[in-house]
Scaffold this motif. Sequence first.
Motif, PDB file in Angstrom:
ATOM      1  N   ASP A 164       6.486  -1.756   9.350  1.00 49.98           N
ATOM      2  CA  ASP A 164       7.187  -1.700   8.106  1.00 49.98           C
ATOM      3  C   ASP A 164       7.717  -3.130   7.835  1.00 49.98           C
ATOM      4  O   ASP A 164       8.313  -3.050   6.653  1.00 49.98           O
ATOM      5  CB  ASP A 164       8.280  -0.579   7.873  1.00 49.98           C
ATOM      6  CG  ASP A 164       9.626  -1.207   8.699  1.00 49.98           C
ATOM      7  OD1 ASP A 164       9.229  -1.868   9.925  1.00 49.98           O
ATOM      8  OD2 ASP A 164      10.632  -0.656   8.474  1.00 49.98           O
ATOM      9  N   ARG A 174       7.044  -3.896   4.140  1.00 49.04           N
ATOM     10  CA  ARG A 174       7.935  -3.250   2.916  1.00 49.04           C
ATOM     11  C   ARG A 174       9.254  -3.899   3.167  1.00 49.04           C
ATOM     12  O   ARG A 174       9.992  -3.968   1.885  1.00 49.04           O
ATOM     13  CB  ARG A 174       8.090  -1.705   3.263  1.00 49.04           C
ATOM     14  CG  ARG A 174       9.128  -0.913   2.400  1.00 49.04           C
ATOM     15  CD  ARG A 174       9.312   0.498   2.982  1.00 49.04           C
ATOM     16  NE  ARG A 174       8.221   1.088   1.878  1.00 49.04           N
ATOM     17  CZ  ARG A 174       8.048   2.469   2.123  1.00 49.04           C
ATOM     18  NH1 ARG A 174       9.040   3.345   2.997  1.00 49.04           N
ATOM     19  NH2 ARG A 174       7.066   3.214   1.598  1.00 49.04           N
ATOM     20  N   GLU A 194      11.486   0.584  -7.088  1.00 46.01           N
ATOM     21  CA  GLU A 194      10.784   1.997  -7.034  1.00 46.01           C
ATOM     22  C   GLU A 194       9.213   1.886  -6.713  1.00 46.01           C
ATOM     23  O   GLU A 194       8.608   2.277  -5.883  1.00 46.01           O
ATOM     24  CB  GLU A 194      11.087   2.918  -8.326  1.00 46.01           C
ATOM     25  CG  GLU A 194      10.600   4.206  -7.872  1.00 46.01           C
ATOM     26  CD  GLU A 194      10.998   5.075  -9.239  1.00 46.01           C
ATOM     27  OE1 GLU A 194      10.608   6.295  -9.011  1.00 46.01           O
ATOM     28  OE2 GLU A 194      11.219   4.562 -10.216  1.00 46.01           O
ATOM     29  N   VAL A 219       8.364   0.182  -3.136  1.00 41.53           N
ATOM     30  CA  VAL A 219       8.351   1.303  -2.442  1.00 41.53           C
ATOM     31  C   VAL A 219       7.137   2.088  -2.391  1.00 41.53           C
ATOM     32  O   VAL A 219       6.188   2.359  -1.282  1.00 41.53           O
ATOM     33  CB  VAL A 219       9.741   2.292  -2.383  1.00 41.53           C
ATOM     34  CG1 VAL A 219       9.442   3.356  -1.651  1.00 41.53           C
ATOM     35  CG2 VAL A 219      11.017   1.615  -2.276  1.00 41.53           C
ATOM     36  N   HIS A 220       6.585   2.549  -3.403  1.00 40.09           N
ATOM     37  CA  HIS A 220       5.427   3.159  -3.709  1.00 40.09           C
ATOM     38  C   HIS A 220       3.913   2.341  -3.167  1.00 40.09           C
ATOM     39  O   HIS A 220       3.383   2.820  -2.684  1.00 40.09           O
ATOM     40  CB  HIS A 220       5.114   3.569  -5.105  1.00 40.09           C
ATOM     41  CG  HIS A 220       6.036   4.766  -5.402  1.00 40.09           C
ATOM     42  ND1 HIS A 220       7.318   4.753  -5.912  1.00 40.09           N
ATOM     43  CD2 HIS A 220       5.752   6.079  -5.367  1.00 40.09           C
ATOM     44  CE1 HIS A 220       7.634   6.239  -5.980  1.00 40.09           C
ATOM     45  NE2 HIS A 220       6.613   6.852  -5.888  1.00 40.09           N
ATOM     46  N   THR A 247       4.146   0.090  -1.076  1.00 35.24           N
ATOM     47  CA  THR A 247       3.959  -0.184   0.290  1.00 35.24           C
ATOM     48  C   THR A 247       4.127   1.231   1.294  1.00 35.24           C
ATOM     49  O   THR A 247       4.599   0.926   2.272  1.00 35.24           O
ATOM     50  CB  THR A 247       5.323  -1.129   0.863  1.00 35.24           C
ATOM     51  OG1 THR A 247       6.362  -0.395   0.541  1.00 35.24           O
ATOM     52  CG2 THR A 247       5.195  -2.481   0.342  1.00 35.24           C
ATOM     53  N   ASP A 248       3.569   2.130   0.619  1.00 40.10           N
ATOM     54  CA  ASP A 248       3.618   3.390   1.363  1.00 40.10           C
ATOM     55  C   ASP A 248       2.235   3.378   2.106  1.00 40.10           C
ATOM     56  O   ASP A 248       1.209   3.649   1.273  1.00 40.10           O
ATOM     57  CB  ASP A 248       3.805   4.434  -0.045  1.00 40.10           C
ATOM     58  CG  ASP A 248       3.975   5.822   0.810  1.00 40.10           C
ATOM     59  OD1 ASP A 248       4.546   6.100   2.011  1.00 40.10           O
ATOM     60  OD2 ASP A 248       4.128   6.899   0.011  1.00 40.10           O
ATOM     61  N   ASP A 249       2.161   3.789   3.236  1.00 41.93           N
ATOM     62  CA  ASP A 249       0.951   3.991   3.816  1.00 41.93           C
ATOM     63  C   ASP A 249       0.706   5.461   4.104  1.00 41.93           C
ATOM     64  O   ASP A 249       0.875   5.873   5.349  1.00 41.93           O
ATOM     65  CB  ASP A 249       1.090   3.323   5.200  1.00 41.93           C
ATOM     66  CG  ASP A 249       0.809   1.826   4.937  1.00 41.93           C
ATOM     67  OD1 ASP A 249      -0.206   1.473   4.303  1.00 41.93           O
ATOM     68  OD2 ASP A 249       1.351   0.861   5.619  1.00 41.93           O
ATOM     69  N   ALA A 250       0.591   6.329   3.028  1.00 46.99           N
ATOM     70  CA  ALA A 250       0.205   7.947   3.405  1.00 46.99           C
ATOM     71  C   ALA A 250      -1.203   7.983   3.206  1.00 46.99           C
ATOM     72  O   ALA A 250      -2.162   7.041   2.685  1.00 46.99           O
ATOM     73  CB  ALA A 250       0.943   8.453   2.140  1.00 46.99           C
ATOM     74  N   HIS A 266      -0.401   5.430  -6.962  1.00 41.70           N
ATOM     75  CA  HIS A 266       1.162   5.649  -6.359  1.00 41.70           C
ATOM     76  C   HIS A 266       1.990   5.721  -7.384  1.00 41.70           C
ATOM     77  O   HIS A 266       3.331   6.446  -7.183  1.00 41.70           O
ATOM     78  CB  HIS A 266       1.090   4.393  -5.659  1.00 41.70           C
ATOM     79  CG  HIS A 266       0.521   4.545  -4.333  1.00 41.70           C
ATOM     80  ND1 HIS A 266      -0.711   4.373  -4.082  1.00 41.70           N
ATOM     81  CD2 HIS A 266       1.162   4.993  -3.090  1.00 41.70           C
ATOM     82  CE1 HIS A 266      -0.983   4.464  -2.846  1.00 41.70           C
ATOM     83  NE2 HIS A 266       0.260   4.813  -2.265  1.00 41.70           N
ATOM     84  N   ASP A 286       2.933   9.101  -8.684  1.00 36.44           N
ATOM     85  CA  ASP A 286       3.263  10.155  -7.793  1.00 36.44           C
ATOM     86  C   ASP A 286       4.709  10.760  -7.893  1.00 36.44           C
ATOM     87  O   ASP A 286       5.640  10.003  -7.908  1.00 36.44           O
ATOM     88  CB  ASP A 286       3.022   9.770  -6.557  1.00 36.44           C
ATOM     89  CG  ASP A 286       3.011  10.530  -5.390  1.00 36.44           C
ATOM     90  OD1 ASP A 286       2.943  11.612  -5.446  1.00 36.44           O
ATOM     91  OD2 ASP A 286       3.282  10.224  -4.092  1.00 36.44           O
TER      92      ASP A 286
END
Lengths: 189, 189
Positions: free
Chosen positions: A85, A88, A180, A183-184, A186-189, B184, B187
């Motif tokens: 991370d 992020r 916000e 964060v979105h 750098t989201d590894d979903a 993203h 979301d």
Amino acid sequence: MENDKRRPGSETRSEILRVALELFTERGFEGASIRDIAEALGMTKSSLYYHFASKDAILAALMENRRDEVDDLLAWVDEQPRTPDLLRRTALRWVDSTGEERLQGMRFAHANGPVMQRLAADGTDRRSLFGTVIDRVLPGSATVPERLRAQMAFDSVSAALFAAQGTTASDADVLAAAREATVHLTDDA
Amino acid sequence: MENDKRRPGSETRSEILRVALELFTERGFEGASIRDIAEALGMTKSSLYYHFASKDAILAALMENRRDEVDDLLAWVDEQPRTPDLLRRTALRWVDSTGEERLQGMRFAHANGPVMQRLAADGTDRRSLFGTVIDRVLPGSATVPERLRAQMAFDSVSAALFAAQGTTASDADVLAAAREATVHLTDDA
DNA sequence: GTCTATAGGTTGATAGAC
DNA sequence: GTCTATCAACCTATAGAC
């Protein structure tokens, strides 16, 4: 505010820089003349030329004031454990450390695209340094799209500022939206 | 490419607009003179003034060429069922319909912040129209931060373009990154 | 439609008095 | 440090010949 530690006994100089930044942001570098700046300060062009050798010199001083921020971030990154991370955490550190002064700098950058690129060509800008940060935060195997996405995470303040044009959003709103977004992004979903 | 339907028999005019857009983007509106544009076209200033009454008229024509895009989006929105994912669908429709021409327009906007704001004051820009789109896509109870976030979702192409400055990213990379960002940013997790 | 010539104004920058 | 006066170079825009 007492923050002119660099050059003792030169408050005129920092006054000039303050007004110049304001006008360059409002009207653009070419759109704001030396005369405009001088008149806003209640002096003549010639007096202004006593303090700065040229219009470009004002620009250079404006950038110099704010250049070591990315260096600080770079130093911080080198001390960090290389956890997954890291991107992020680094991007959020950048976004969260954004104050009024840096916001003003970003507004200036948005109003002066071509000038910023001229500076980038001279290697005097701070934006090209960001590539270095990303190099260290991302694995060497990272693709161009991955690097692009990382860059957007760092640029979210700038993006939020752009989105806020013509709205009633406050600086606090902008920074919250930027956080916000980072964060979105750098989201590894 | 045969896309000058509006004014038959005026290929010179569209040639001028093509070159003007290029130079205004590269050097900024104030940074590119009428003479620069004329010389790049192999003609004189005066000849150029035969086709356009003023420098501002060139600018106006440049905007006019691209203004009804948001109107189209607005019409599309009004036909849509008001499902919870309307924001995402609308933003994605906008991003996905971005072609080379609109990208060029965004590059221009980035290079000319102050000029764009001057146009916004005249109500001739297309950016202020975006507020209307967001008004219809978001519930009336939406807060300022929510609206800001929505605006960022629509602006993701612009943000990706900004992030790609000084990198080797292609237009396709930029559009792909923009799409991902829009997803993203819309979301609701 | 394109040209030469020019008007009229602004720009960044300098010289030199005080 | 600030001023007045001035410069050459550039700008947008126009007039008028071809």
